[in-house]
Motif scaffolding. Sequence first.
Motif, PDB file in Angstrom:
ATOM      1  N   THR A   7       0.176  -4.610  -0.351  1.00 44.78           N
ATOM      2  CA  THR A   7       1.470  -4.753  -1.007  1.00 44.78           C
ATOM      3  C   THR A   7       1.512  -3.866  -2.239  1.00 44.78           C
ATOM      4  OG1 THR A   7       1.649  -7.041  -0.238  1.00 44.78           O
ATOM      5  CG2 THR A   7       3.083  -6.379  -2.036  1.00 44.78           C
ATOM      6  N   PHE A   8       2.565  -3.066  -2.328  1.00 51.48           N
ATOM      7  CA  PHE A   8       2.685  -2.091  -3.416  1.00 51.48           C
ATOM      8  C   PHE A   8       3.439  -2.715  -4.590  1.00 51.48           C
ATOM      9  CE2 PHE A   8       1.194   1.736  -1.243  1.00 51.48           C
ATOM     10  CZ  PHE A   8       1.134   1.255   0.056  1.00 51.48           C
ATOM     11  N   ASP A   9       2.858  -3.767  -5.165  1.00 52.31           N
ATOM     12  CA  ASP A   9       3.465  -4.418  -6.315  1.00 52.31           C
ATOM     13  C   ASP A   9       2.548  -4.269  -7.517  1.00 52.31           C
ATOM     14  OD1 ASP A   9       1.391  -6.040  -5.673  1.00 52.31           O
ATOM     15  OD2 ASP A   9       2.590  -7.800  -5.182  1.00 52.31           O
ATOM     16  N   ASP A  10       2.855  -5.017  -8.597  1.00 52.87           N
ATOM     17  CA  ASP A  10       2.100  -4.854  -9.845  1.00 52.87           C
ATOM     18  C   ASP A  10       0.798  -5.644  -9.874  1.00 52.87           C
ATOM     19  OD1 ASP A  10       3.643  -2.977 -11.205  1.00 52.87           O
ATOM     20  OD2 ASP A  10       5.121  -4.498 -11.748  1.00 52.87           O
ATOM     21  N   ARG A  11       0.489  -6.389  -8.824  1.00 56.44           N
ATOM     22  CA  ARG A  11      -0.813  -7.051  -8.787  1.00 56.44           C
ATOM     23  C   ARG A  11      -1.908  -5.997  -8.695  1.00 56.44           C
ATOM     24  NH1 ARG A  11       0.117 -11.325  -4.055  1.00 56.44           N
ATOM     25  NH2 ARG A  11       1.273  -9.501  -3.296  1.00 56.44           N
ATOM     26  N   GLU A  12      -2.844  -6.066  -9.616  1.00 53.77           N
ATOM     27  CA  GLU A  12      -3.830  -4.997  -9.739  1.00 53.77           C
ATOM     28  C   GLU A  12      -4.899  -5.068  -8.656  1.00 53.77           C
ATOM     29  OE1 GLU A  12      -5.445  -4.942 -13.631  1.00 53.77           O
ATOM     30  OE2 GLU A  12      -3.635  -4.074 -14.531  1.00 53.77           O
ATOM     31  N   THR A  13      -5.203  -3.922  -8.109  1.00 60.16           N
ATOM     32  CA  THR A  13      -6.300  -3.757  -7.169  1.00 60.16           C
ATOM     33  C   THR A  13      -7.263  -2.732  -7.771  1.00 60.16           C
ATOM     34  OG1 THR A  13      -4.841  -4.177  -5.286  1.00 60.16           O
ATOM     35  CG2 THR A  13      -6.947  -3.072  -4.829  1.00 60.16           C
ATOM     36  N   VAL A  14      -8.500  -3.116  -7.959  1.00 59.07           N
ATOM     37  CA  VAL A  14      -9.465  -2.229  -8.618  1.00 59.07           C
ATOM     38  C   VAL A  14     -10.041  -1.245  -7.601  1.00 59.07           C
ATOM     39  CG1 VAL A  14     -11.618  -2.077  -9.925  1.00 59.07           C
ATOM     40  CG2 VAL A  14     -10.033  -3.985 -10.301  1.00 59.07           C
ATOM     41  N   VAL A  15      -9.884   0.049  -7.897  1.00 58.98           N
ATOM     42  CA  VAL A  15     -10.414   1.123  -7.056  1.00 58.98           C
ATOM     43  C   VAL A  15     -11.282   2.019  -7.946  1.00 58.98           C
ATOM     44  CG1 VAL A  15      -9.866   3.072  -5.564  1.00 58.98           C
ATOM     45  CG2 VAL A  15      -8.378   1.054  -5.569  1.00 58.98           C
ATOM     46  N   ALA A  16     -12.562   2.099  -7.643  1.00 56.64           N
ATOM     47  CA  ALA A  16     -13.498   2.915  -8.439  1.00 56.64           C
ATOM     48  C   ALA A  16     -13.381   2.576  -9.926  1.00 56.64           C
ATOM     49  CB  ALA A  16     -13.242   4.395  -8.196  1.00 56.64           C
ATOM     50  N   ALA A  17     -13.338   1.274 -10.221  1.00 57.23           N
ATOM     51  CA  ALA A  17     -13.280   0.761 -11.605  1.00 57.23           C
ATOM     52  C   ALA A  17     -11.963   1.075 -12.300  1.00 57.23           C
ATOM     53  CB  ALA A  17     -14.453   1.297 -12.435  1.00 57.23           C
ATOM     54  N   PRO A  32      -7.938   0.036 -12.412  1.00 62.99           N
ATOM     55  CA  PRO A  32      -6.943  -0.911 -11.892  1.00 62.99           C
ATOM     56  C   PRO A  32      -5.728  -0.181 -11.337  1.00 62.99           C
ATOM     57  CG  PRO A  32      -6.934  -0.883 -14.292  1.00 62.99           C
ATOM     58  CD  PRO A  32      -8.064  -0.017 -13.879  1.00 62.99           C
ATOM     59  N   PHE A  33      -5.404  -0.440 -10.086  1.00 66.23           N
ATOM     60  CA  PHE A  33      -4.247   0.177  -9.435  1.00 66.23           C
ATOM     61  C   PHE A  33      -3.093  -0.820  -9.414  1.00 66.23           C
ATOM     62  CE2 PHE A  33      -5.156   4.125  -6.750  1.00 66.23           C
ATOM     63  CZ  PHE A  33      -6.022   4.629  -7.693  1.00 66.23           C
ATOM     64  N   GLY A  34      -1.994  -0.465 -10.121  1.00 63.59           N
ATOM     65  CA  GLY A  34      -0.771  -1.248 -10.050  1.00 63.59           C
ATOM     66  C   GLY A  34       0.201  -0.606  -9.075  1.00 63.59           C
ATOM     67  N   SER A  35       1.480  -0.933  -9.225  1.00 67.84           N
ATOM     68  CA  SER A  35       2.469  -0.420  -8.276  1.00 67.84           C
ATOM     69  C   SER A  35       2.590   1.101  -8.358  1.00 67.84           C
ATOM     70  CB  SER A  35       3.820  -1.073  -8.541  1.00 67.84           C
ATOM     71  OG  SER A  35       4.266  -0.784  -9.863  1.00 67.84           O
ATOM     72  N   ALA A  36       2.554   1.656  -9.582  1.00 65.51           N
ATOM     73  CA  ALA A  36       2.735   3.108  -9.724  1.00 65.51           C
ATOM     74  C   ALA A  36       1.584   3.869  -9.056  1.00 65.51           C
ATOM     75  CB  ALA A  36       2.824   3.468 -11.204  1.00 65.51           C
ATOM     76  N   GLU A  37       0.360   3.383  -9.265  1.00 65.50           N
ATOM     77  CA  GLU A  37      -0.792   4.072  -8.662  1.00 65.50           C
ATOM     78  C   GLU A  37      -0.729   4.005  -7.136  1.00 65.50           C
ATOM     79  OE1 GLU A  37      -0.971   1.976 -11.130  1.00 65.50           O
ATOM     80  OE2 GLU A  37      -1.946   2.995 -12.805  1.00 65.50           O
ATOM     81  N   LYS A  38      -0.361   2.824  -6.613  1.00 66.17           N
ATOM     82  CA  LYS A  38      -0.302   2.682  -5.152  1.00 66.17           C
ATOM     83  C   LYS A  38       0.831   3.525  -4.559  1.00 66.17           C
ATOM     84  CE  LYS A  38      -1.739  -2.140  -5.715  1.00 66.17           C
ATOM     85  NZ  LYS A  38      -1.245  -3.527  -5.653  1.00 66.17           N
ATOM     86  N   LEU A  39       1.999   3.459  -5.213  1.00 69.09           N
ATOM     87  CA  LEU A  39       3.145   4.198  -4.671  1.00 69.09           C
ATOM     88  C   LEU A  39       2.955   5.706  -4.782  1.00 69.09           C
ATOM     89  CD1 LEU A  39       6.177   2.079  -5.947  1.00 69.09           C
ATOM     90  CD2 LEU A  39       5.519   2.474  -3.570  1.00 69.09           C
ATOM     91  N   TRP A  40       2.093   6.129  -5.688  1.00 67.94           N
ATOM     92  CA  TRP A  40       1.851   7.564  -5.862  1.00 67.94           C
ATOM     93  C   TRP A  40       1.497   8.228  -4.532  1.00 67.94           C
ATOM     94  CZ3 TRP A  40       2.373  10.994  -9.845  1.00 67.94           C
ATOM     95  CH2 TRP A  40       1.722  12.211  -9.715  1.00 67.94           C
ATOM     96  N   TYR A  41       0.622   7.581  -3.787  1.00 69.34           N
ATOM     97  CA  TYR A  41       0.167   8.180  -2.527  1.00 69.34           C
ATOM     98  C   TYR A  41       1.257   8.095  -1.453  1.00 69.34           C
ATOM     99  CZ  TYR A  41      -4.283   8.199  -4.899  1.00 69.34           C
ATOM    100  OH  TYR A  41      -5.279   8.442  -5.812  1.00 69.34           O
ATOM    101  N   VAL A  42       2.056   7.039  -1.488  1.00 75.05           N
ATOM    102  CA  VAL A  42       3.194   6.956  -0.566  1.00 75.05           C
ATOM    103  C   VAL A  42       4.185   8.084  -0.853  1.00 75.05           C
ATOM    104  CG1 VAL A  42       5.136   5.526   0.196  1.00 75.05           C
ATOM    105  CG2 VAL A  42       2.931   4.467  -0.322  1.00 75.05           C
ATOM    106  N   GLY A  43       4.458   8.289  -2.146  1.00 77.07           N
ATOM    107  CA  GLY A  43       5.383   9.350  -2.526  1.00 77.07           C
ATOM    108  C   GLY A  43       4.868  10.724  -2.120  1.00 77.07           C
ATOM    109  N   LEU A  44       3.578  10.967  -2.340  1.00 79.29           N
ATOM    110  CA  LEU A  44       3.001  12.248  -1.952  1.00 79.29           C
ATOM    111  C   LEU A  44       3.132  12.485  -0.450  1.00 79.29           C
ATOM    112  CD1 LEU A  44      -0.363  12.731  -3.919  1.00 79.29           C
ATOM    113  CD2 LEU A  44       1.728  14.082  -4.095  1.00 79.29           C
TER     114      LEU A  44
END
Length: 345
Positions: free
Chosen positions: A151-161, A163-175
Motif C-alpha cells: 500500500t502506497f500510503d504514509d505508513r513507513e516501510t524500512v528499506v535499507a535503514a 523509512p519509506f513513506g508514500s512519496a518514496e514508494k510512489l517515486w518508483y510508480v511515477g518513474l
Amino acid sequence: MYVLAGCAVLLLGLPFYLERFWLQAGLFTMAAAIGAIGINLLTGATGQLSMGHAFFLAVGAYGYCVFAADGSDGLTGLGLPTWLAAVLAVAVAGLAGGLFSPIAGRLRGAYLGIATLALIFIGQHVLFNAGDLTGGFNGRDVPPLSLFGLTFDDRETVVAAVPFGSAEKLWYVGLLLLLVGALFARGVLRGRPGRALNAIRDHRIAAGVIGVPVARYRAGVFVLSSMYAGLAGVLLALVFQRTVPDYFGITLSLDYLAMIVIGGLGSVAGAVVGAAFVSLLPQLLTHYSDALPLVSDPGTGGIAPGEAARYLYGAAVVAAVLFLPGGLVSVAARRRGRPNPGEER
C-alpha cells in the motif's frame, strides 16, 4: 549509453537521500511530464490546439477517487481494487476524449482552442456542484494505491535503514509510468502514425490526398492525449492525497501549453524538459524565497513565489518563441550538430 545508465541509477537512488519535499516536487514533475507528452502528441505533433487539458486530468483524478473509494466518507464510491480504479479512470478520460473528438475533428486553430476551453467551464461547474461525486468545493480524499500487497500510503516501510513513506514508494510508480508513457509516445512519433500526424499538422488537405485518414488520426490522437492526461491526473491525485476543483482550472491548461512550447513542440524529450521547468520553478522559488530578492512568502509584501514563477516562465515562453522555436531541446540538438530538435520529428 553510459550517461543514460548513470541517470537511471541516480533516479532509482534518490528516495534514499532526498527529503520528502524534493520527492514530492519530483513526483509533480513526473505527473506533469506524462500530461505534457499527451498534449504534445495532440498540439505539437498534430497541430490541434487544446486548452482543455486540465479537464481530462480532472476526469482521471476524480474518476480514480470514485472507482477506488468505498463510500465510507459519505461520497459516491464503488470500492474497486485501486489498481483497477486507476486503469478505469484512464479509460474514462480516453472515453471523454473520444466523445469530444467528433467536435475536434471539425474545428481547427483558434476555434478548436475555444471549443476545448468550454470543457474547462463545464468541468469546473460539475466539480463544484456534483457534491456526491466530487465533494464540491472541499474536494475529496484519495484512497492510497495498493499493488501486489503493498500500500502506497504514509505508513513507513524500512528499506535499507531508510523509512519509506508514500512519496518514496510512489517515486518508483511515477518513474515506471513516465518511462512507459515516454517510450510509447516515442514509438508512435517515430512510426507510421507519427509521420501521418506530422503530415496532418503540416498540411491537412495534402495529407488526405496522399491517403492519410485524417479524421481517424485526429480522433485517435485526441483520445490518446486524453488518456495521458487521465494518467497524469491519477498520479497527481495519489501524490496530493486529496483532489480539489480549483486546481483543475484554465491556469493548469495554460501551464501545459507553456511546458511544450518551452521544452519543444512535437518532442517527447521536449515535453519532459518543459514539464520539469514549469513544475520545478515554483517549488524552487518557494523553497529559496528567503534568499531571493523581491520574492517572499504570500502576504508579506513581496512577489509570491507562484507569481514570480509565472512571470519567469511567461518570459521563457516569449523567449522560446522568438529565439528557440524548437524549445530547450533544440539547444542540445544544435550541440550534437542535428538541425532538427526532436528526435521523433
